[in-house]
Design an enzyme around this catalytic site. Structure first.
Site, PDB file in Angstrom:
ATOM      1  N   SER A 138       0.880  -1.167   0.186  1.00 14.23           N
ATOM      2  CA  SER A 138       0.001   0.077   0.142  1.00 14.23           C
ATOM      3  C   SER A 138       0.845   1.140  -0.006  1.00 14.23           C
ATOM      4  O   SER A 138       2.193   1.135   0.632  1.00 14.23           O
ATOM      5  CB  SER A 138      -0.885   0.066   1.046  1.00 14.23           C
ATOM      6  OG  SER A 138      -1.367   1.320   1.335  1.00 14.23           O
ATOM      7  N   TYR A 151      -1.581  -1.394  10.566  1.00 15.09           N
ATOM      8  CA  TYR A 151      -1.878  -1.485   9.263  1.00 15.09           C
ATOM      9  C   TYR A 151      -0.868  -1.009   8.298  1.00 15.09           C
ATOM     10  O   TYR A 151      -0.147  -1.868   7.437  1.00 15.09           O
ATOM     11  CB  TYR A 151      -3.184  -0.828   8.642  1.00 15.09           C
ATOM     12  CG  TYR A 151      -3.435  -1.285   7.299  1.00 15.09           C
ATOM     13  CD1 TYR A 151      -3.627  -2.207   6.876  1.00 15.09           C
ATOM     14  CD2 TYR A 151      -3.307   0.042   6.319  1.00 15.09           C
ATOM     15  CE1 TYR A 151      -3.809  -2.519   5.281  1.00 15.09           C
ATOM     16  CE2 TYR A 151      -3.344  -0.175   5.031  1.00 15.09           C
ATOM     17  CZ  TYR A 151      -3.729  -1.375   4.366  1.00 15.09           C
ATOM     18  OH  TYR A 151      -3.918  -1.489   3.162  1.00 15.09           O
TER      19      TYR A 151
HETATM   20  N1  LIG Z   1      -8.754  -0.694  -1.162  1.00 12.19           N
HETATM   21  C1  LIG Z   1      -7.740   0.291  -0.719  1.00 12.19           C
HETATM   22  O1  LIG Z   1      -7.959   1.416  -0.656  1.00 12.19           O
HETATM   23  C2  LIG Z   1      -6.353  -0.239  -0.695  1.00 12.19           C
HETATM   24  C3  LIG Z   1      -5.115   0.363  -0.683  1.00 12.19           C
HETATM   25  C4  LIG Z   1      -4.174  -0.131  -0.327  1.00 12.19           C
HETATM   26  C5  LIG Z   1      -3.815  -1.528  -0.366  1.00 12.19           C
HETATM   27  N2  LIG Z   1      -4.866  -2.227  -0.292  1.00 12.19           N
HETATM   28  C6  LIG Z   1      -4.744  -3.481   0.227  1.00 12.19           C
HETATM   29  O2  LIG Z   1      -5.444  -4.523  -1.012  1.00 12.19           O
HETATM   30  C7  LIG Z   1      -5.635  -5.555  -0.645  1.00 12.19           C
HETATM   31  C8  LIG Z   1      -7.014  -5.946  -0.845  1.00 12.19           C
HETATM   32  O3  LIG Z   1      -8.021  -5.426  -0.278  1.00 12.19           O
HETATM   33  P1  LIG Z   1      -9.151  -4.561  -0.861  1.00 12.19           P
HETATM   34  O4  LIG Z   1      -9.366  -3.289  -0.959  1.00 12.19           O
HETATM   35  O5  LIG Z   1      -9.721  -5.351  -2.150  1.00 12.19           O
HETATM   36  O6  LIG Z   1     -10.270  -4.996   0.324  1.00 12.19           O
HETATM   37  P2  LIG Z   1     -11.465  -5.875   0.311  1.00 12.19           P
HETATM   38  O7  LIG Z   1     -12.771  -5.396  -0.645  1.00 12.19           O
HETATM   39  O8  LIG Z   1     -12.152  -5.705   1.817  1.00 12.19           O
HETATM   40  O9  LIG Z   1     -11.160  -7.379   0.128  1.00 12.19           O
HETATM   41  C9  LIG Z   1     -10.379  -7.982   0.966  1.00 12.19           C
HETATM   42  C10 LIG Z   1     -10.325  -9.651   0.450  1.00 12.19           C
HETATM   43  O10 LIG Z   1      -9.557 -10.269   1.308  1.00 12.19           O
HETATM   44  C11 LIG Z   1     -10.453 -11.400   1.982  1.00 12.19           C
HETATM   45  N3  LIG Z   1      -9.929 -11.795   3.341  1.00 12.19           N
HETATM   46  C12 LIG Z   1     -10.333 -11.024   4.284  1.00 12.19           C
HETATM   47  N4  LIG Z   1      -9.989 -11.715   5.336  1.00 12.19           N
HETATM   48  C13 LIG Z   1      -9.429 -13.003   4.944  1.00 12.19           C
HETATM   49  C14 LIG Z   1      -8.854 -14.151   5.388  1.00 12.19           C
HETATM   50  N5  LIG Z   1      -8.766 -14.256   6.855  1.00 12.19           N
HETATM   51  N6  LIG Z   1      -8.839 -15.362   4.777  1.00 12.19           N
HETATM   52  C15 LIG Z   1      -8.941 -15.185   3.546  1.00 12.19           C
HETATM   53  N7  LIG Z   1      -9.370 -13.890   2.902  1.00 12.19           N
HETATM   54  C16 LIG Z   1      -9.332 -13.029   3.556  1.00 12.19           C
HETATM   55  C17 LIG Z   1     -12.129 -10.992   1.767  1.00 12.19           C
HETATM   56  O11 LIG Z   1     -12.772 -12.052   1.587  1.00 12.19           O
HETATM   57  P3  LIG Z   1     -13.607 -12.563   2.691  1.00 12.19           P
HETATM   58  O12 LIG Z   1     -14.302 -11.738   3.755  1.00 12.19           O
HETATM   59  O13 LIG Z   1     -14.432 -13.689   1.952  1.00 12.19           O
HETATM   60  O14 LIG Z   1     -12.609 -13.688   3.344  1.00 12.19           O
HETATM   61  C18 LIG Z   1     -11.806 -10.053   0.359  1.00 12.19           C
HETATM   62  O15 LIG Z   1     -12.019 -10.903  -0.870  1.00 12.19           O
HETATM   63  C19 LIG Z   1      -5.508  -5.758   1.001  1.00 12.19           C
HETATM   64  O16 LIG Z   1      -4.176  -6.185   1.090  1.00 12.19           O
HETATM   65  C20 LIG Z   1      -5.288  -4.172   1.330  1.00 12.19           C
HETATM   66  O17 LIG Z   1      -4.660  -3.926   2.481  1.00 12.19           O
HETATM   67  C21 LIG Z   1      -6.366  -1.771  -0.457  1.00 12.19           C
END
Ligand SMILES: NC(=O)c1ccc[n+]([C@@H]2O[C@H](COP(=O)([O-])OP(=O)(O)OC[C@H]3O[C@@H](n4cnc5c(N)ncnc54)[C@H](OP(=O)(O)O)[C@@H]3O)[C@@H](O)[C@H]2O)c1
Length: 258
Positions: A138, A151
C-alpha cells in the site's frame, strides 16, 4: 501466465485481478473465506472465458491454513505460475482503543500468510525457473500512519520483504513485485471502520485500474509499483522531503477523525 492463485478474490482488488486475468485466459485458483461469493465468481468466469477456476474457501489466519492451501493445490496437480498475495485488511482508530485480537489477526493475514505462501510457492517457481509473485502492499507502507498504525507497519513489512526478494531472485527467473495502491474502490474502508469523513469514494481509484497498472509493471519487471496516479506518487515521496517527526505529526492531524 497459465495458472494464477489469488487470495482475497471474493471482493475488491482480488476480484478485479480474477476478472482481468480470466479475460487474458489465465486459469485461476480463488481463495477467501466467502465460499458463496467465490463460487458465483468462478461460475461466471468459467462460462464467460472458458477457463478453469478452482475455489478453495479458507480463513488464511487459521492455524495451518497456508500449508493446507499449498497441499490442496498440489493435490489438484496445478502448477501456480502467478501467486497474488492480496488478502488483507486495516483497522482505523487510536491503537489502544482498538481490539488487540483484530491487530494480531491483521498481522497474521497481512504478514504471516504472505511470508508463508511466498515461501511455499517460490521454491517450486525457482525450480521451474519461472513464475511471479505479487504482494499487495500500500502507499501506507512508505511512512508511519497514525490511526492506522498496525496496518501501515504490516504494509511496510510487505514492501521491504518484496523488494528484497525481487533483488534475490533476479537470476532465478522468478519475478517478485510489491503493488502499492492508494485509496481504491473496495470494501476496505468499511472493514477498517473508517469514519464517513475519511471515506470519500470520489478519491478512490477503480480496482480494475490498480490491476492493469500492476500487471503492466510486472511485465516491465519492476520491484514496486505505486498505482492510482500522480497524487499517490507525491505521497510516497514525502519521507524524502520532511523530517520523520514533522511528517508523522502532519499525518496525525490529517488522519485524526475530529
Ligand atoms: N482499498 C484500498 O484503498 C487499498 C489501498 C491499499 C492497499 N490495499 C490492500 O489491497 C488488498 C485487498 O483489499 P481490498 O481493498 O480489495 O479490500 P476488500 O474489498 O475488503 O477485500 C479483501 C479480500 O480479502 C479477503 N479476506 C479477508 N480476510 C481474510 C482471511 N482471513 N482469509 C482469507 N481471505 C480474507 C476478503 O474475503 P472474505 O471476507 O470472503 O474472506 C476479500 O476478498 C489488501 O491487502 C489491502 O490492504 C487496499
Amino acid at each position: 501466465m497459465n495458472n494464477a492463485l489469488i487470495t482475497g478474490a471474493s471482493e475488491g482488488i482480488g476480484k478485479a485481478f480474477a476478472q482481468e486475468l480470466a479475460s487474458r485466459k489465465t486459469n485461476l485458483v480463488l481463495v477467501a473465506r466467502s465460499a458463496d461469493k467465490l463460487q458465483a465468481l468462478a461460475k461466471q468466469l468459467q462460462e464467460q472465458e472458458q477457463i478453469t477456476v478452482e475455489v478453495i474457501p479458507l480463513d488464511l489466519t487459521a492455524p495451518g491454513a497456508c500449508q493446507q492451501l499449498y497441499q490442496r493445490v498440489s493435490e489438484l496437480g496445478i502448477e501456480i505460475d502467478l501467486l497474488i498475495n492480496n488478502a488483507g485488511f486495516g483497522d482505523y482508530g487510536a491503537f489502544a482503543t482498538r481490539k488487540l485480537a483484530k491487530q494480531l489477526e491483521m498481522i497474521q493475514l497481512n504478514i504471516t500468510a504472505v511470508v508463508e505462501l511466498t515461501y511455499l510457492f517460490l521454491r517450486e517457481m525457482q525450480q521451474r525457473q519461472q513464475g511471479a509473485i505479487l504482494n499487495i502492499s500500500s502507499i501506507a507502507g512508505f511512512q508511519p500512519l497514525p490511526y492506522l498504525s498496525t496496518y501501515a507497519a504490516t504494509k511496510a513489512f510487505v514492501l521491504s520483504f518484496s523488494e528484497s526478494l525481487w533483488a534475490e531472485n533476479r537470476s532465478t527467473g522468478v519475478k517478485i513485485m510489491a503493488v502499492c495502491p492508494g485509496p481504491t474502490e473496495s470494501n476496505f474502508s468499511q472493514v477498517a471502520e473508517f469514519p464517513q469523513s475519511n471515506n470519500s469514494p470520489s478519491k478512490a481509484t477503480p480496482a480494475i485500474q490498480v490491476v492493469k497498472e500492476a500487471l503492466q509493471a510486472l511485465e516491465n519487471n519492476q520491484s514496486t509499483v505505486v498505482t492510482g496516479g500522480f497524487a499517490n506518487q507525491v505521497i510516497v515521496n514525502l519521507p524524502r522531503f520532511f523530517p520523520r517527526e514533522t511528517l508523522v505529526n502532519l499525518l496525525e492531524k490529517q488522519f485524526r477523525s475530529n
